[in-house]
Structures are given as C-alpha cells and as structure tokens.
Design a protein around this motif. Sequence first.
Motif, short mmCIF file in Angstrom:
data_model
loop_
_atom_site.label_atom_id
_atom_site.label_comp_id
_atom_site.label_asym_id
_atom_site.label_seq_id
_atom_site.Cartn_x
_atom_site.Cartn_y
_atom_site.Cartn_z
N TRP A 93 33.30 36.95 48.99
CA TRP A 93 33.07 36.48 47.64
C TRP A 93 33.29 37.55 46.60
CZ3 TRP A 93 33.71 31.70 47.25
CH2 TRP A 93 33.30 30.82 48.27
N LEU A 94 33.17 38.83 46.99
CA LEU A 94 33.49 39.90 46.04
C LEU A 94 34.98 39.90 45.72
CD1 LEU A 94 32.56 42.32 44.39
CD2 LEU A 94 32.88 43.76 46.42
N GLY A 95 35.81 39.68 46.75
CA GLY A 95 37.25 39.58 46.51
C GLY A 95 37.61 38.41 45.62
N ILE A 96 36.98 37.26 45.88
CA ILE A 96 37.24 36.08 45.05
C ILE A 96 36.73 36.30 43.63
CG2 ILE A 96 36.62 33.65 44.71
CD1 ILE A 96 36.71 33.28 47.71
N ALA A 97 35.54 36.90 43.51
CA ALA A 97 34.97 37.14 42.18
C ALA A 97 35.85 38.07 41.36
CB ALA A 97 33.57 37.74 42.33
N ALA A 98 36.44 39.09 42.00
CA ALA A 98 37.33 40.01 41.29
C ALA A 98 38.54 39.26 40.74
CB ALA A 98 37.77 41.14 42.22
N SER A 99 39.11 38.37 41.54
CA SER A 99 40.24 37.56 41.07
C SER A 99 39.82 36.64 39.92
CB SER A 99 40.80 36.74 42.23
OG SER A 99 41.27 37.57 43.27
N GLU A 100 38.63 36.08 40.04
CA GLU A 100 38.12 35.23 38.96
C GLU A 100 37.94 36.03 37.67
OE1 GLU A 100 37.49 32.01 38.85
OE2 GLU A 100 38.03 31.58 40.92
N LEU A 101 37.48 37.28 37.80
CA LEU A 101 37.30 38.11 36.61
C LEU A 101 38.62 38.40 35.92
CD1 LEU A 101 34.56 40.70 37.68
CD2 LEU A 101 34.38 38.94 35.91
N LEU A 102 39.69 38.60 36.70
CA LEU A 102 41.00 38.79 36.09
C LEU A 102 41.40 37.55 35.29
CD1 LEU A 102 43.11 40.60 38.85
CD2 LEU A 102 42.27 41.55 36.69
N LEU A 103 41.09 36.39 35.82
CA LEU A 103 41.39 35.15 35.10
C LEU A 103 40.52 35.01 33.85
CD1 LEU A 103 43.07 32.61 35.02
CD2 LEU A 103 41.36 31.49 36.45
N VAL A 104 39.26 35.41 33.96
CA VAL A 104 38.38 35.37 32.79
C VAL A 104 38.90 36.30 31.70
CG1 VAL A 104 36.09 36.01 31.94
CG2 VAL A 104 36.30 34.68 34.04
N LEU A 105 39.32 37.51 32.09
CA LEU A 105 39.84 38.46 31.11
C LEU A 105 41.13 37.96 30.48
CD1 LEU A 105 39.22 41.85 32.97
CD2 LEU A 105 37.91 40.87 31.09
N ARG A 106 41.97 37.29 31.27
CA ARG A 106 43.18 36.69 30.71
C ARG A 106 42.83 35.63 29.67
NH1 ARG A 106 45.45 32.33 30.41
NH2 ARG A 106 43.73 31.43 31.53
N THR A 107 41.85 34.79 30.00
CA THR A 107 41.40 33.77 29.05
C THR A 107 40.78 34.41 27.82
OG1 THR A 107 40.90 32.38 30.98
CG2 THR A 107 40.10 31.62 28.85
N TYR A 108 40.10 35.52 28.03
CA TYR A 108 39.51 36.29 26.92
C TYR A 108 40.59 36.76 25.95
CZ TYR A 108 37.14 40.40 24.83
OH TYR A 108 36.62 41.35 23.98
N VAL A 109 41.74 37.21 26.48
CA VAL A 109 42.86 37.62 25.63
C VAL A 109 43.40 36.43 24.85
CG1 VAL A 109 45.20 38.54 25.63
CG2 VAL A 109 43.48 39.56 27.10
N VAL A 110 43.54 35.29 25.54
CA VAL A 110 44.04 34.08 24.89
C VAL A 110 43.15 33.69 23.71
CG1 VAL A 110 44.37 31.59 25.21
CG2 VAL A 110 45.22 33.20 26.93
N TRP A 111 41.87 33.92 23.86
CA TRP A 111 40.93 33.58 22.80
C TRP A 111 40.76 34.71 21.76
CZ3 TRP A 111 37.55 29.41 21.63
CH2 TRP A 111 37.79 28.26 22.38
#
Length: 288
Positions: A93-111
């Motif tokens: 789940w740490l590996g999955i969470a890290a990937s999710e964080l990259l997606l969150v940061l990408r969405t953060y840039v979009v916003w």
Amino acid sequence: MNDYFPDSVGFQTVAYTAVASIAVLLFDFIITFDSEVRWTWGREWGITRIIFIVSRYLPFVGLAMTVYYSVGSTHGGIPNHGTSTDVYDGVRWLGIAASELLLVLRTYVVWGCDKRFLILTLTFTTVVSVVVLVISDVSASESGDSTGVFEGGRNSSIVYGLLMLVELVLMALTLYKRCKSFRLEGSPLVITLYRDGVVYILCITLVSMANCISIILLPPSYTGLLAGPQLVTHSVLASRILFNLRAMSDLQNTVADELTSLGVVSQPIAFQTPPCTDHTELCDFTNC
C-alpha cells in the motif's frame, strides 16, 4: 488439530500472476530507463522525486513478497503469519499510495496549485489510506491467522472499492477543471496534464473493479490474484505521467528559447501553463 487444507492451485495461480507482473514491470523499467536517467538523475532531491522513487521501485519488493507468500502457502504456511502480512500490506500500500500522491500532485497543478485544494485532497486520501490499512489488516487476520496462509476475506473487496472512489473523485475534479478552463486548451503541457490524468484514472479504475469482482466471486486463495497487476498499473502509469510532463515542459522551453533567439518574439512565450508549475517544488514535476 488443524484440518485446513490450502488450495494449492489458487496460490500457485497467484504466484504465476505475480511473476508475470514482475516481468511486465521489469520490461517497462527497461524501456523507460533512459527517460528516468534523463528526467530524474542528476536533479536535486525533493518531495516529488522521493515519491516517484517509492512508486517506481517499491512494487518490485511487493511483487516478490507476493510470490514468496503464495508459494509458502502451499508448503506448510507462512512463518510468523501476522507480522509477515503486516509487512506485506505496508509495502504494497505504500507503493500504491506513492503513485496516488503523484496523481494528487498532478491534479494540484491542474487546479493552479491552490493550497486549499491540496489540503482537502491530501486529507481525503489520508483518511482513505488509513481505512484501507485497517480493513486489510483485519481481513488478513480473520482469514489467515488460523491457517497461516496467504489469503484475505471478502472484506478485501472494500479496499479496492475505496481506491476506485479516490480515483473517481480525482477524475471528477480534473474533468470539472477542464470544463472551466477551455482557454488553456491550446497549451501542450496542460493538454498532457488532463490527458494523462484521465487515462490513468480509467485504467486503474478498471483494475480496481476487476479486483473487487475477483475477490467476491473467487475462492479466498485467489484474493491476491490481481494484486500484482494493481501494483504494476499504478507504478507504470505514474512514471509515465512524470516523464510525459517533463518531456512536454522541456519541449516548450526549447521552442520558446529558439523563437526568442530568432527574434520572432521579444520575450519567452508563457504557453499559459499553471503559474506554480515552475516555482513550487511540491508541484513542480519538471524540476523535482
């Protein structure tokens, strides 16, 4: 006396799937290694780079553990089952969470790097992550402690349902912002942000859905059947998001410099990218 007889076929199938997942992840690593060298090596360490390294390399550990535990389940069970499954869940789940964080940061840039948006999304994903870990631990304990084998309960399907929820929320936020920002549709970097985000979410949602269905319909020994593909999907697509963003940013900077040097424009072109992309290390995918 323990009358439990493990389903050897099921555990062997999980092991085969994990081995195949390792092969896919290794193949992707080889064909994208030059991109990793170009876009990450030699750069300063920061939050985004650390998250990328975790999402890129930790899945190899999780997949190897999946193979080991699946094979061990057919040969007398897993030693120290409780501790072993806790470590496995943590790594996976740490590996999955890290990937999710990259997606969150990408969405953060979009916003537009709105800090209020970042706080809300991180709070939401953190709460979901905690619930996921609790459910995983309870499910593994209830199903495996008495048998010492690598399997989970039906409640494991809730875990992947929660992952689907996170992905769908981020997709909704991305699409909403896309609809509100038609004026940015000509920017290659912004197009890459939206395209990669939506494609990533659709792919991972399908894998999560398949996990939910397989856990509900198949015997307990098949609980980890699609755990490998889940890790691979997260890791591969998260890496490509980072590489594509950096490539597009580099291309835009090159074009702007060439136009400026030729006198076509008197100053660098803005390209209408989110203002924080080049100034905030947390959301700067191009300089982390």
